[in-house]
Design a protein around this motif. Structure first.
Motif, PDB file in Angstrom:
ATOM      1  N   THR A 153       0.667  -1.178   0.073  1.00  0.00           N
ATOM      2  CA  THR A 153      -0.011  -0.014   0.200  1.00  0.00           C
ATOM      3  C   THR A 153       1.083   1.412   0.078  1.00  0.00           C
ATOM      4  OG1 THR A 153      -0.155   0.038   2.338  1.00  0.00           O
ATOM      5  CG2 THR A 153      -1.958  -0.956   1.084  1.00  0.00           C
ATOM      6  N   ASN A 154       0.470   2.358  -0.891  1.00  0.00           N
ATOM      7  CA  ASN A 154       1.083   3.356  -0.831  1.00  0.00           C
ATOM      8  C   ASN A 154      -0.123   4.488  -0.747  1.00  0.00           C
ATOM      9  OD1 ASN A 154       2.611   1.687  -2.876  1.00  0.00           O
ATOM     10  ND2 ASN A 154       4.285   3.056  -2.215  1.00  0.00           N
ATOM     11  N   GLN A 155       0.362   5.698  -0.389  1.00  0.00           N
ATOM     12  CA  GLN A 155      -0.580   6.879  -0.283  1.00  0.00           C
ATOM     13  C   GLN A 155       0.168   8.082  -0.902  1.00  0.00           C
ATOM     14  OE1 GLN A 155      -1.427   7.483   3.995  1.00  0.00           O
ATOM     15  NE2 GLN A 155      -3.180   6.072   3.808  1.00  0.00           N
ATOM     16  N   VAL A 156      -1.004   8.771  -1.636  1.00  0.00           N
ATOM     17  CA  VAL A 156      -0.331  10.326  -2.090  1.00  0.00           C
ATOM     18  C   VAL A 156      -1.695  11.168  -1.486  1.00  0.00           C
ATOM     19  CG1 VAL A 156       0.675   9.337  -4.235  1.00  0.00           C
ATOM     20  CG2 VAL A 156      -1.811   9.779  -4.295  1.00  0.00           C
ATOM     21  N   HIS A 157      -1.079  12.546  -1.509  1.00  0.00           N
ATOM     22  CA  HIS A 157      -2.269  13.450  -0.882  1.00  0.00           C
ATOM     23  C   HIS A 157      -2.459  14.525  -1.867  1.00  0.00           C
ATOM     24  CE1 HIS A 157      -1.386  11.995   3.426  1.00  0.00           C
ATOM     25  NE2 HIS A 157      -0.431  11.671   2.722  1.00  0.00           N
ATOM     26  N   LEU A 158      -3.701  14.970  -1.803  1.00  0.00           N
ATOM     27  CA  LEU A 158      -4.068  16.547  -2.449  1.00  0.00           C
ATOM     28  C   LEU A 158      -4.202  17.439  -1.234  1.00  0.00           C
ATOM     29  CD1 LEU A 158      -6.532  15.678  -5.259  1.00  0.00           C
ATOM     30  CD2 LEU A 158      -4.296  16.746  -5.403  1.00  0.00           C
ATOM     31  N   THR A 159      -3.511  18.563  -1.223  1.00  0.00           N
ATOM     32  CA  THR A 159      -3.759  19.485  -0.073  1.00  0.00           C
ATOM     33  C   THR A 159      -3.978  20.627  -0.684  1.00  0.00           C
ATOM     34  OG1 THR A 159      -1.268  19.970   0.039  1.00  0.00           O
ATOM     35  CG2 THR A 159      -2.267  17.937   1.399  1.00  0.00           C
ATOM     36  N   GLY A 160      -4.555  21.506   0.125  1.00  0.00           N
ATOM     37  CA  GLY A 160      -5.021  23.056  -0.444  1.00  0.00           C
ATOM     38  C   GLY A 160      -6.199  23.537   0.434  1.00  0.00           C
ATOM     39  N   GLU A 161      -6.358  24.751  -0.012  1.00  0.00           N
ATOM     40  CA  GLU A 161      -7.595  25.504   0.907  1.00  0.00           C
ATOM     41  C   GLU A 161      -8.750  25.773  -0.076  1.00  0.00           C
ATOM     42  OE1 GLU A 161      -8.063  29.714   3.611  1.00  0.00           O
ATOM     43  OE2 GLU A 161      -6.161  28.901   2.682  1.00  0.00           O
ATOM     44  N   VAL A 162     -10.105  25.476   0.387  1.00  0.00           N
ATOM     45  CA  VAL A 162     -11.120  25.830  -0.524  1.00  0.00           C
ATOM     46  C   VAL A 162     -11.710  27.157   0.290  1.00  0.00           C
ATOM     47  CG1 VAL A 162     -13.611  25.188  -1.192  1.00  0.00           C
ATOM     48  CG2 VAL A 162     -11.498  23.561  -1.039  1.00  0.00           C
ATOM     49  N   THR A 163     -12.046  28.148  -0.641  1.00  0.00           N
ATOM     50  CA  THR A 163     -12.477  29.447  -0.145  1.00  0.00           C
ATOM     51  C   THR A 163     -13.910  29.701  -0.451  1.00  0.00           C
ATOM     52  OG1 THR A 163     -11.658  30.603  -1.930  1.00  0.00           O
ATOM     53  CG2 THR A 163     -10.134  30.457   0.147  1.00  0.00           C
ATOM     54  N   GLN A 164     -14.439  30.797   0.017  1.00  0.00           N
ATOM     55  CA  GLN A 164     -15.781  30.944  -0.477  1.00  0.00           C
ATOM     56  C   GLN A 164     -15.881  31.403  -1.977  1.00  0.00           C
ATOM     57  OE1 GLN A 164     -18.691  31.331   1.339  1.00  0.00           O
ATOM     58  NE2 GLN A 164     -17.879  30.983   3.136  1.00  0.00           N
ATOM     59  N   PRO A 165     -16.963  30.793  -2.778  1.00  0.00           N
ATOM     60  CA  PRO A 165     -17.047  31.227  -4.190  1.00  0.00           C
ATOM     61  C   PRO A 165     -17.179  32.655  -4.234  1.00  0.00           C
ATOM     62  CG  PRO A 165     -19.100  30.056  -3.181  1.00  0.00           C
ATOM     63  CD  PRO A 165     -18.149  30.297  -1.992  1.00  0.00           C
TER      64      PRO A 165
END
Length: 149
Positions: free
Chosen positions: A137-149
């Motif tokens: 098993t391996n893992q990858v990550h998507l990261t970031g910030e979601v702001t108001q539209p």
């Protein structure tokens, strides 16, 4: 010590279960310890999934936008790599993995789409890839910030 006690009990139980059997052959020390949690050593010929990047920071996006990212990888092992599953931490993230075996030395991608609808703030979406590789098993990550539209 716990394993020896368990083995001793198992030996007594095995001996008592076999009483009355004409060909009983219970020898001290002939039991093997199957309770060991030691991992089996990986085959030196195993496939190895090596990612170019294990994490992608998509920065700031507005709620409702979708992020697409291809996690590039290479099979750096000696056997064909077979990906049996790719799953994400939630339904907002959809991974798509190759269905064909990846030969040693070949490259491929795991495509990931993150839909930020209904999400706010910092995000860390984990995709877990299961394969015949070492490790399996391996893992990858998507990261970031979601702001108001």
């Amino acid at each position: 010590m716990k394993h020896l006690f368990v083995l001793g009990i198992a030996g007594v139980l095995l001996a008592s279960c076999h009483q009355g059997t004409a060909k009983q052959d219970v020898k001290a020390g002939s039991l093997t310890d199957t309770t060991s949690s030691a991992a089996k050593p990986a085959s030196p010929d195993a496939a190895i999934l090596s990612f170019e990047k294990e994490s992608y920071d998509f920065g700031k996006i507005k709620q409702g936008e979708k992020v697409h990212y291809d996690f590039k990888f290479k099979n750096t092992g000696k056997s064909p790599l077979i990906i049996s599953n790719a799953t994400a931490t939630c339904g907002c993230t959809i991974p798509e993995s190759p269905t064909e075996p990846i030969k040693p030395g070949e490259e491929s991608v795991i495509k990931v789409v993150f839909n930020s609808a209904g999400k706010m703030g910092m995000q860390d979406k984990v995709v877990t890839i299961t394969s015949n590789g070492n490790p399996n098993t391996n893992q990858v990550h998507l990261t970031g910030e979601v702001t108001q539209p």
